[in-house]
Design an enzyme around this catalytic site. Structure first.
Site, PDB file in Angstrom:
ATOM      1  N   GLY A   1      21.885 -26.965-108.574  1.00  0.00           N
ATOM      2  CA  GLY A   1      22.433 -25.615-108.417  1.00  0.00           C
ATOM      3  C   GLY A   1      23.792 -25.360-109.035  1.00  0.00           C
ATOM      4  O   GLY A   1      24.120 -24.212-109.351  1.00  0.00           O
TER       5      GLY A   1
ATOM      6  N   ASP B   1      27.157 -25.613-105.484  1.00  0.00           N
ATOM      7  CA  ASP B   1      26.913 -24.186-105.663  1.00  0.00           C
ATOM      8  C   ASP B   1      27.286 -23.396-104.418  1.00  0.00           C
ATOM      9  O   ASP B   1      27.925 -22.353-104.504  1.00  0.00           O
ATOM     10  CB  ASP B   1      25.449 -23.923-106.077  1.00  0.00           C
ATOM     11  CG  ASP B   1      24.432 -24.619-105.173  1.00  0.00           C
ATOM     12  OD1 ASP B   1      24.819 -25.264-104.177  1.00  0.00           O
ATOM     13  OD2 ASP B   1      23.234 -24.538-105.480  1.00  0.00           O
TER      14      ASP B   1
ATOM     15  N   ASP C   1      26.673 -24.074 -97.063  1.00  0.00           N
ATOM     16  CA  ASP C   1      25.863 -23.356 -96.077  1.00  0.00           C
ATOM     17  C   ASP C   1      26.152 -24.003 -94.713  1.00  0.00           C
ATOM     18  O   ASP C   1      27.079 -23.603 -94.018  1.00  0.00           O
ATOM     19  CB  ASP C   1      24.397 -23.462 -96.503  1.00  0.00           C
ATOM     20  CG  ASP C   1      23.462 -22.677 -95.602  1.00  0.00           C
ATOM     21  OD1 ASP C   1      23.912 -21.738 -94.943  1.00  0.00           O
ATOM     22  OD2 ASP C   1      22.261 -23.017 -95.549  1.00  0.00           O
TER      23      ASP C   1
ATOM     24  N   LYS D   1      28.890 -19.474 -97.407  1.00  0.00           N
ATOM     25  CA  LYS D   1      28.171 -18.540 -96.549  1.00  0.00           C
ATOM     26  C   LYS D   1      28.832 -18.486 -95.181  1.00  0.00           C
ATOM     27  O   LYS D   1      29.139 -19.518 -94.593  1.00  0.00           O
ATOM     28  CB  LYS D   1      26.722 -19.000 -96.411  1.00  0.00           C
ATOM     29  CG  LYS D   1      25.735 -17.879 -96.461  1.00  0.00           C
ATOM     30  CD  LYS D   1      24.347 -18.375 -96.216  1.00  0.00           C
ATOM     31  CE  LYS D   1      23.569 -18.568 -97.502  1.00  0.00           C
ATOM     32  NZ  LYS D   1      22.150 -18.857 -97.235  1.00  0.00           N
TER      33      LYS D   1
ATOM     34  N   PHE E   1      19.999 -15.080 -98.174  1.00  0.00           N
ATOM     35  CA  PHE E   1      19.539 -16.067 -99.143  1.00  0.00           C
ATOM     36  C   PHE E   1      19.825 -15.554-100.557  1.00  0.00           C
ATOM     37  O   PHE E   1      19.309 -14.519-100.962  1.00  0.00           O
ATOM     38  CB  PHE E   1      18.058 -16.372 -98.969  1.00  0.00           C
ATOM     39  CG  PHE E   1      17.632 -17.567 -99.772  1.00  0.00           C
ATOM     40  CD1 PHE E   1      17.846 -18.848 -99.286  1.00  0.00           C
ATOM     41  CD2 PHE E   1      17.067 -17.412-101.028  1.00  0.00           C
ATOM     42  CE1 PHE E   1      17.499 -19.962-100.039  1.00  0.00           C
ATOM     43  CE2 PHE E   1      16.705 -18.520-101.788  1.00  0.00           C
ATOM     44  CZ  PHE E   1      16.924 -19.798-101.285  1.00  0.00           C
ATOM     45  N   VAL E   2      20.656 -16.290-101.273  1.00  0.00           N
ATOM     46  CA  VAL E   2      21.052 -15.827-102.597  1.00  0.00           C
ATOM     47  C   VAL E   2      20.449 -16.691-103.703  1.00  0.00           C
ATOM     48  O   VAL E   2      20.151 -17.871-103.501  1.00  0.00           O
ATOM     49  CB  VAL E   2      22.595 -15.788-102.742  1.00  0.00           C
ATOM     50  CG1 VAL E   2      23.189 -14.694-101.883  1.00  0.00           C
ATOM     51  CG2 VAL E   2      23.221 -17.136-102.425  1.00  0.00           C
TER      52      VAL E   2
ATOM     53  N   ASP F   1      18.453 -21.368-106.880  1.00  0.00           N
ATOM     54  CA  ASP F   1      17.040 -21.094-107.093  1.00  0.00           C
ATOM     55  C   ASP F   1      16.342 -20.604-105.833  1.00  0.00           C
ATOM     56  O   ASP F   1      16.826 -20.768-104.719  1.00  0.00           O
ATOM     57  CB  ASP F   1      16.327 -22.369-107.536  1.00  0.00           C
ATOM     58  CG  ASP F   1      16.139 -23.352-106.372  1.00  0.00           C
ATOM     59  OD1 ASP F   1      17.147 -23.703-105.735  1.00  0.00           O
ATOM     60  OD2 ASP F   1      14.985 -23.736-106.084  1.00  0.00           O
TER      61      ASP F   1
ATOM     62  N   ARG G   1      17.222 -19.384-111.372  1.00  0.00           N
ATOM     63  CA  ARG G   1      18.489 -20.042-111.665  1.00  0.00           C
ATOM     64  C   ARG G   1      19.191 -19.417-112.862  1.00  0.00           C
ATOM     65  O   ARG G   1      20.408 -19.501-113.010  1.00  0.00           O
ATOM     66  CB  ARG G   1      18.264 -21.529-111.983  1.00  0.00           C
ATOM     67  CG  ARG G   1      17.766 -22.363-110.826  1.00  0.00           C
ATOM     68  CD  ARG G   1      17.882 -23.837-111.184  1.00  0.00           C
ATOM     69  NE  ARG G   1      17.090 -24.703-110.336  1.00  0.00           N
ATOM     70  CZ  ARG G   1      17.473 -25.155-109.142  1.00  0.00           C
ATOM     71  NH1 ARG G   1      18.642 -24.791-108.651  1.00  0.00           N
ATOM     72  NH2 ARG G   1      16.696 -25.938-108.439  1.00  0.00           N
TER      73      ARG G   1
HETATM   74  P1  5GP Z   1      24.169 -27.269 -96.733  1.00  0.00           P
HETATM   75  O1  5GP Z   1      24.005 -28.748 -96.796  1.00  0.00           O
HETATM   76  O2  5GP Z   1      25.604 -26.810 -96.840  1.00  0.00           O
HETATM   77  O3  5GP Z   1      23.472 -26.657 -95.567  1.00  0.00           O
HETATM   78  O4  5GP Z   1      23.358 -26.680 -97.922  1.00  0.00           O
HETATM   79  C1  5GP Z   1      23.779 -26.703 -99.191  1.00  0.00           C
HETATM   80  C2  5GP Z   1      22.594 -26.599-100.108  1.00  0.00           C
HETATM   81  O5  5GP Z   1      21.553 -25.746 -99.572  1.00  0.00           O
HETATM   82  C3  5GP Z   1      23.044 -25.966-101.386  1.00  0.00           C
HETATM   83  O6  5GP Z   1      23.437 -26.961-102.305  1.00  0.00           O
HETATM   84  C4  5GP Z   1      21.817 -25.217-101.830  1.00  0.00           C
HETATM   85  O7  5GP Z   1      21.007 -26.083-102.586  1.00  0.00           O
HETATM   86  C5  5GP Z   1      21.055 -24.880-100.559  1.00  0.00           C
HETATM   87  N1  5GP Z   1      21.293 -23.479-100.127  1.00  0.00           N
HETATM   88  C6  5GP Z   1      21.950 -23.069 -99.033  1.00  0.00           C
HETATM   89  N2  5GP Z   1      21.984 -21.727 -98.946  1.00  0.00           N
HETATM   90  C7  5GP Z   1      21.332 -21.268-100.036  1.00  0.00           C
HETATM   91  C8  5GP Z   1      21.015 -19.948-100.527  1.00  0.00           C
HETATM   92  O8  5GP Z   1      21.363 -18.892 -99.976  1.00  0.00           O
HETATM   93  N3  5GP Z   1      20.318 -19.894-101.690  1.00  0.00           N
HETATM   94  C9  5GP Z   1      19.913 -21.002-102.356  1.00  0.00           C
HETATM   95  N4  5GP Z   1      19.237 -20.819-103.490  1.00  0.00           N
HETATM   96  N5  5GP Z   1      20.183 -22.259-101.931  1.00  0.00           N
HETATM   97  C10 5GP Z   1      20.882 -22.385-100.780  1.00  0.00           C
HETATM   98 MG    MG Z   2      22.132 -27.730-103.867  1.00  0.00          MG
END
Ligand code: 5GP
Ligand code: MG
Length: 171
Positions: A40, A96, A99, A127, A148-149, A155, A161
């Site tokens: 990403g 990227d 979350d 986020k 969700f972006v 992606d 992407r």
């Molecule tokens: P975390 O480990 O912080 O929960 O998640 C991070 C990963 O989740 C990011 O690197 C991404 O791959 C995916 N992710 C989280 N939120 C989104 C979203 O809104 N859109 C997309 N495409 N991927 C997300």
């Molecule tokens: Mg990722």
């Protein structure tokens, strides 16, 4: 499905230039390696480093989390086939989106264990209202609402992407 623009192309470009300038000032004279989390953050990496006007290396690491349908618990799988030697380097991890924070927090530990001199973090997006792991990114492009972006590297089912902006996917 359609995509509503959330962050236009020009705004991303301007913000990454700003962040690149900050990174360059903060890491001047240091052995900087920017490690991007695939897939990403590829596009953000390409744009960010062109604004980091001090010598630095780049590296890549692949991380994916597999989440069950009914739970937010996930298993992070780190693939280091491409991972650079970070011993005695000042590492800036670039992802990227932050979350829950699980990915970034795990990768920070991982890179520290591999002998990095320092590890800091940069994210294009953060986020709001989703974080479960306490981690503060050192550089953050934009904070966004809980949606969700896609686009600009992010992606949905390995598509979208290539969009030059960040948008919200509408079903
Ligand atoms: P975390 O480990 O912080 O929960 O998640 C991070 C990963 O989740 C990011 O690197 C991404 O791959 C995916 N992710 C989280 N939120 C989104 C979203 O809104 N859109 C997309 N495409 N991927 C997300
Ligand atoms: Mg990722």
């Amino acid at each position: 499905m359609s995509v509503d623009v959330l962050i236009p192309e020009a705004a991303i470009r301007d913000r990454l230039r700003e962040l690149g300038g900050e990174v360059a000032r903060d890491y001047a004279g240091k052995p900087l390696t920017i490690v991007a989390v695939l897939t990403g953050s590829l596009i953000a990496l390409a744009d960010l480093i062109r604004a980091v006007d001090v010598p630095h290396r780049i590296g890549l690491v692949h991380a994916s989390s597999y989440r069950g349908a009914t739970t937010t618990a996930s298993t992070l799988v780190i693939n280091e086939t491409l991972a650079p030697d970070v011993a005695d380097r000042d590492v800036l991890l670039l992802d990227d989106i932050l979350d829950t924070g699980q990915t970034l927090a795990a990768l920070v530990d991982h890179i520290a264990q591999r002998g990095a001199k320092s590890v800091r973090t940069a994210v294009l997006l953060r986020k709001i209202g989703r974080q479960t792991v306490p981690i503060e990114p050192d550089y953050c492009g934009f904070t966004i609402p809980d949606a969700f972006v896609v686009g600009y590297g992010l992606d949905y089912d390995d598509d979208y992407r290539h969009l030059p902006y960040v948008g919200v996917l509408k079903t």
